[in-house]
Motif scaffolding. Structure first.
Motif, PDB file in Angstrom:
ATOM      1  N   ARG A  40      -9.140   7.938   5.322  1.00  0.00           N
ATOM      2  CA  ARG A  40      -9.801   8.854   3.993  1.00  0.00           C
ATOM      3  C   ARG A  40      -8.812   9.052   3.117  1.00  0.00           C
ATOM      4  NH1 ARG A  40     -10.999  14.921   5.787  1.00  0.00           N
ATOM      5  NH2 ARG A  40      -8.618  14.801   5.147  1.00  0.00           N
ATOM      6  N   ASP A  41      -7.580   9.533   3.540  1.00  0.00           N
ATOM      7  CA  ASP A  41      -6.611   9.879   2.506  1.00  0.00           C
ATOM      8  C   ASP A  41      -6.065   8.478   1.699  1.00  0.00           C
ATOM      9  OD1 ASP A  41      -6.436  12.293   3.788  1.00  0.00           O
ATOM     10  OD2 ASP A  41      -4.563  11.948   5.065  1.00  0.00           O
ATOM     11  N   ALA A  42      -6.080   7.526   2.386  1.00  0.00           N
ATOM     12  CA  ALA A  42      -5.873   6.106   1.489  1.00  0.00           C
ATOM     13  C   ALA A  42      -6.674   5.891   0.432  1.00  0.00           C
ATOM     14  CB  ALA A  42      -5.429   5.087   2.459  1.00  0.00           C
ATOM     15  N   VAL A  43      -8.062   6.085   1.037  1.00  0.00           N
ATOM     16  CA  VAL A  43      -9.152   5.864  -0.095  1.00  0.00           C
ATOM     17  C   VAL A  43      -9.223   6.928  -1.210  1.00  0.00           C
ATOM     18  CG1 VAL A  43     -11.479   5.737  -0.013  1.00  0.00           C
ATOM     19  CG2 VAL A  43     -10.507   4.720   1.546  1.00  0.00           C
ATOM     20  N   ALA A  44      -8.878   7.950  -0.780  1.00  0.00           N
ATOM     21  CA  ALA A  44      -8.762   9.062  -1.761  1.00  0.00           C
ATOM     22  C   ALA A  44      -7.677   8.935  -2.879  1.00  0.00           C
ATOM     23  CB  ALA A  44      -8.567  10.383  -1.224  1.00  0.00           C
ATOM     24  N   MET A  45      -6.573   8.408  -2.081  1.00  0.00           N
ATOM     25  CA  MET A  45      -5.286   8.103  -3.330  1.00  0.00           C
ATOM     26  C   MET A  45      -5.720   7.014  -4.231  1.00  0.00           C
ATOM     27  SD  MET A  45      -1.352   6.728  -1.858  1.00  0.00           S
ATOM     28  CE  MET A  45      -2.147   5.158  -1.668  1.00  0.00           C
ATOM     29  N   LEU A  46      -6.374   5.876  -3.553  1.00  0.00           N
ATOM     30  CA  LEU A  46      -6.628   4.661  -4.519  1.00  0.00           C
ATOM     31  C   LEU A  46      -7.477   5.230  -5.608  1.00  0.00           C
ATOM     32  CD1 LEU A  46      -6.607   1.918  -1.529  1.00  0.00           C
ATOM     33  CD2 LEU A  46      -4.841   2.503  -3.462  1.00  0.00           C
ATOM     34  N   ASP A  47      -8.456   5.887  -5.051  1.00  0.00           N
ATOM     35  CA  ASP A  47     -10.097   6.434  -5.943  1.00  0.00           C
ATOM     36  C   ASP A  47      -9.232   7.174  -6.974  1.00  0.00           C
ATOM     37  OD1 ASP A  47     -11.809   5.095  -4.486  1.00  0.00           O
ATOM     38  OD2 ASP A  47     -12.417   6.801  -3.326  1.00  0.00           O
ATOM     39  N   ALA A  48      -8.344   7.832  -6.642  1.00  0.00           N
ATOM     40  CA  ALA A  48      -7.555   9.096  -7.830  1.00  0.00           C
ATOM     41  C   ALA A  48      -7.174   7.929  -9.050  1.00  0.00           C
ATOM     42  CB  ALA A  48      -6.409   9.736  -7.265  1.00  0.00           C
ATOM     43  N   SER A  49      -6.603   6.932  -8.924  1.00  0.00           N
ATOM     44  CA  SER A  49      -6.011   6.032  -9.620  1.00  0.00           C
ATOM     45  C   SER A  49      -7.229   5.190 -10.434  1.00  0.00           C
ATOM     46  CB  SER A  49      -5.270   4.776  -9.169  1.00  0.00           C
ATOM     47  OG  SER A  49      -4.782   3.859  -9.934  1.00  0.00           O
ATOM     48  N   ILE A  50      -8.125   4.788  -9.393  1.00  0.00           N
ATOM     49  CA  ILE A  50      -9.329   4.075 -10.045  1.00  0.00           C
ATOM     50  C   ILE A  50     -10.161   4.738 -11.126  1.00  0.00           C
ATOM     51  CG2 ILE A  50     -11.632   3.042  -9.398  1.00  0.00           C
ATOM     52  CD1 ILE A  50     -10.091   2.131  -6.822  1.00  0.00           C
ATOM     53  N   ALA A  51     -10.197   6.316 -10.614  1.00  0.00           N
ATOM     54  CA  ALA A  51     -11.451   7.161 -11.546  1.00  0.00           C
ATOM     55  C   ALA A  51     -10.597   7.540 -12.841  1.00  0.00           C
ATOM     56  CB  ALA A  51     -11.560   8.325 -10.647  1.00  0.00           C
ATOM     57  N   SER A  52      -9.212   7.797 -12.689  1.00  0.00           N
ATOM     58  CA  SER A  52      -8.352   8.226 -13.827  1.00  0.00           C
ATOM     59  C   SER A  52      -7.822   7.040 -14.810  1.00  0.00           C
ATOM     60  CB  SER A  52      -7.225   8.854 -13.527  1.00  0.00           C
ATOM     61  OG  SER A  52      -6.386   8.182 -12.844  1.00  0.00           O
ATOM     62  N   LEU A  81       0.668  -1.276  -0.178  1.00  0.00           N
ATOM     63  CA  LEU A  81      -0.005   0.002  -0.233  1.00  0.00           C
ATOM     64  C   LEU A  81       0.879   1.341   0.210  1.00  0.00           C
ATOM     65  CD1 LEU A  81      -2.681   1.479   0.449  1.00  0.00           C
ATOM     66  CD2 LEU A  81      -2.480   1.189   2.830  1.00  0.00           C
ATOM     67  N   GLN A  82       1.926   1.217   0.671  1.00  0.00           N
ATOM     68  CA  GLN A  82       2.732   2.386   0.703  1.00  0.00           C
ATOM     69  C   GLN A  82       3.775   2.714  -0.406  1.00  0.00           C
ATOM     70  OE1 GLN A  82       4.812   1.386   4.515  1.00  0.00           O
ATOM     71  NE2 GLN A  82       3.723   2.308   5.503  1.00  0.00           N
ATOM     72  N   LYS A  83       4.417   1.496  -1.091  1.00  0.00           N
ATOM     73  CA  LYS A  83       5.159   1.768  -2.129  1.00  0.00           C
ATOM     74  C   LYS A  83       4.898   0.900  -3.267  1.00  0.00           C
ATOM     75  CE  LYS A  83       9.051   1.011   0.487  1.00  0.00           C
ATOM     76  NZ  LYS A  83      10.638   0.749   0.554  1.00  0.00           N
ATOM     77  N   GLY A  84       3.953   0.148  -3.194  1.00  0.00           N
ATOM     78  CA  GLY A  84       3.693  -0.736  -4.400  1.00  0.00           C
ATOM     79  C   GLY A  84       4.640  -1.717  -4.906  1.00  0.00           C
ATOM     80  N   ARG A  85       4.478  -1.957  -6.021  1.00  0.00           N
ATOM     81  CA  ARG A  85       5.426  -2.918  -6.880  1.00  0.00           C
ATOM     82  C   ARG A  85       6.600  -2.385  -7.278  1.00  0.00           C
ATOM     83  NH1 ARG A  85       2.290  -7.145  -8.749  1.00  0.00           N
ATOM     84  NH2 ARG A  85      -0.001  -6.638  -8.621  1.00  0.00           N
ATOM     85  N   SER A  86       7.669  -3.045  -7.721  1.00  0.00           N
ATOM     86  CA  SER A  86       9.043  -2.664  -8.081  1.00  0.00           C
ATOM     87  C   SER A  86       8.840  -1.914  -9.690  1.00  0.00           C
ATOM     88  CB  SER A  86       9.793  -3.768  -8.605  1.00  0.00           C
ATOM     89  OG  SER A  86      10.977  -3.665  -9.146  1.00  0.00           O
ATOM     90  N   CYS A 135      -4.983  -0.876  -7.105  1.00  0.00           N
ATOM     91  CA  CYS A 135      -5.798  -0.023  -6.256  1.00  0.00           C
ATOM     92  C   CYS A 135      -7.150  -0.448  -6.085  1.00  0.00           C
ATOM     93  CB  CYS A 135      -5.939   1.296  -7.001  1.00  0.00           C
ATOM     94  SG  CYS A 135      -4.192   2.122  -6.879  1.00  0.00           S
ATOM     95  N   LYS A 136      -7.742  -1.000  -7.083  1.00  0.00           N
ATOM     96  CA  LYS A 136      -9.245  -1.523  -6.484  1.00  0.00           C
ATOM     97  C   LYS A 136      -9.126  -2.813  -5.711  1.00  0.00           C
ATOM     98  CE  LYS A 136     -11.017  -0.733 -11.445  1.00  0.00           C
ATOM     99  NZ  LYS A 136     -11.491  -1.202 -12.817  1.00  0.00           N
ATOM    100  N   ALA A 137      -8.172  -3.585  -5.703  1.00  0.00           N
ATOM    101  CA  ALA A 137      -8.162  -4.693  -4.706  1.00  0.00           C
ATOM    102  C   ALA A 137      -7.731  -3.982  -3.404  1.00  0.00           C
ATOM    103  CB  ALA A 137      -6.960  -5.551  -5.127  1.00  0.00           C
ATOM    104  N   LEU A 138      -6.549  -3.076  -3.170  1.00  0.00           N
ATOM    105  CA  LEU A 138      -6.559  -2.503  -2.122  1.00  0.00           C
ATOM    106  C   LEU A 138      -7.393  -1.642  -1.444  1.00  0.00           C
ATOM    107  CD1 LEU A 138      -2.824  -1.257  -2.775  1.00  0.00           C
ATOM    108  CD2 LEU A 138      -3.566  -2.983  -1.098  1.00  0.00           C
ATOM    109  N   ARG A 139      -8.199  -1.221  -2.172  1.00  0.00           N
ATOM    110  CA  ARG A 139      -9.592  -0.325  -1.687  1.00  0.00           C
ATOM    111  C   ARG A 139     -10.634  -1.112  -0.998  1.00  0.00           C
ATOM    112  NH1 ARG A 139     -14.385   2.034  -2.506  1.00  0.00           N
ATOM    113  NH2 ARG A 139     -14.532   4.224  -2.324  1.00  0.00           N
TER     114      ARG A 139
END
Length: 219
Positions: free
Chosen positions: A198-210, A116-121, A153-157
């Motif tokens: 809230r911040d974590a969900v907003a971060m993931l939502d930004a990717s999902i929406a775009s 969640l913090q740093k993602g994949r390589s 991001c969908k899975a993490l959300r």
């Protein structure tokens, strides 16, 4: 300098395509062209791109004579494409740590919170079925940063929402785990966790929406 979490949106497909088109990311990689071109692009970066490079510890010595660091030069092109996204430090610089501790209290493993913090390589961008050519510089797995696809991001959300109480308050185990740290910072644990969630969900939502990927760094 305090550690903060930073997030940015970027098109992973465009990033890979740009590097391949401009520098031939195959066995015939044009190192000299990449070095010269990336160095010339640094002054023209957007304000956000410049800030992102600063977080990534950019140093003009990346272009020092007789040294080749294409894994670092490539980050300049990524900074060129990146745009701001909400991060785990949006409401509190240490929000990423609050979330890490809270999620570990309900059974998340360290590798799951780091995802969640740093993602994949970053290297994985060049190893997907769509981009199957071998990327010749494995050090692109920059230790401070990584990326998440919109599908990630969908899975993490989904997993984050499952970890939270339906009424919108953090589980008791999360509050208990973070109370000591919250006291040190003179903040309320439950309220801080609400903001960080809230911040974590907003971060993931930004990717999902775009539909774009997230570039993530913690430094």
């Amino acid at each position: 300098m305090a550690v903060r979490h930073t997030a940015a949106l970027f098109s992973a497909e465009r990033y890979v395509a740009v590097l391949r088109a401009d520098y031939g990311l195959t066995d015939s990689l044009d190192l000299e062209k990449m070095k010269t071109d990336c160095a010339a692009r640094v002054p023209g970066l957007s304000t956000f791109g410049t800030e992102l490079l600063s977080v990534l510890r950019y140093d003009p010595e990346w272009f020092k004579e007789n040294e080749d660091d294409p894994e670092l030069w490539g980050l300049i092109r990524l900074a060129e494409l990146a745009r701001p996204a909400p991060s785990l430090s949006a409401s509190n610089d240490t929000g990423f740590y609050f979330l890490e501790q809270a999620l570990s209290a309900i059974g998340w493993r360290k590798d799951e919170t780091e995802h969640l913090q740093k993602g994949r390589s970053i290297t994985e961008l060049f190893q997907s079925p769509v981009n199957a050519d071998a990327f010749p510089f494995p050090n692109m797995a920059y230790f401070l940063a990584g990326w998440l696809s919109a599908e990630d991001c969908k899975a993490l959300r989904r997993d984050l929402l499952a970890a939270w109480n339906d009424e919108g308050s953090p589980p008791v185990a999360m509050v208990s785990r973070t109370e000591k740290f919250a006291t040190q910072l003179n903040v309320d644990a439950a309220e801080t966790l609400r903001l960080v969630f809230r911040d974590a969900v907003a971060m993931l939502d930004a990717s999902i929406a775009s539909g774009e990927a997230l570039f993530l760094t913690l430094d």
